[in-house]
Design a protein around this motif. Structure first.
Motif, PDB file in Angstrom:
ATOM      1  N   TYR A  40      -2.651   2.026  -4.270  1.00  0.00           N
ATOM      2  CA  TYR A  40      -1.648   1.163  -4.716  1.00  0.00           C
ATOM      3  C   TYR A  40      -1.266   2.019  -5.863  1.00  0.00           C
ATOM      4  O   TYR A  40      -2.055   2.507  -6.491  1.00  0.00           O
TER       5      TYR A  40
ATOM      6  N   VAL B  29       0.935  -1.151  -0.076  1.00  0.00           N
ATOM      7  CA  VAL B  29       0.105  -0.104   0.054  1.00  0.00           C
ATOM      8  C   VAL B  29       0.750   1.214   0.128  1.00  0.00           C
ATOM      9  O   VAL B  29       2.085   1.398   0.782  1.00  0.00           O
TER      10      VAL B  29
ATOM     11  N   ASN C 196      -7.342   2.156   0.871  1.00  0.00           N
ATOM     12  CA  ASN C 196      -6.079   2.224   0.520  1.00  0.00           C
ATOM     13  C   ASN C 196      -5.636   2.507  -0.815  1.00  0.00           C
ATOM     14  O   ASN C 196      -6.691   2.156  -1.750  1.00  0.00           O
TER      15      ASN C 196
END
Length: 55
Positions: free
Chosen positions: A43, A34, A41
């Motif tokens: 990415y 992450v 979250n």
């Protein structure tokens, strides 16, 4: 990419994503880390694309 985008892209549940995140090869997690911890979250798309290409 956000967590919901990951779940949709790979057609997986949150539990499966969690398992991918904790699964390790040596000392390294197999799924990208992450980058921004928030709700949801985030990415880096390029890391996810590279991970997918390596499958």
């Amino acid at each position: 990419m956000t967590t919901p985008e990951i779940l949709e892209r790979f057609d997986i549940t949150a539990i499966t994503l969690y398992r991918w995140q904790i699964k390790k090869q040596g000392n390294r997690a197999l799924f990208p880390k992450v980058k921004i911890q928030s709700r949801p979250n985030h990415y880096l798309r390029q890391e996810v694309d590279d991970w997918e290409a390596a499958l």
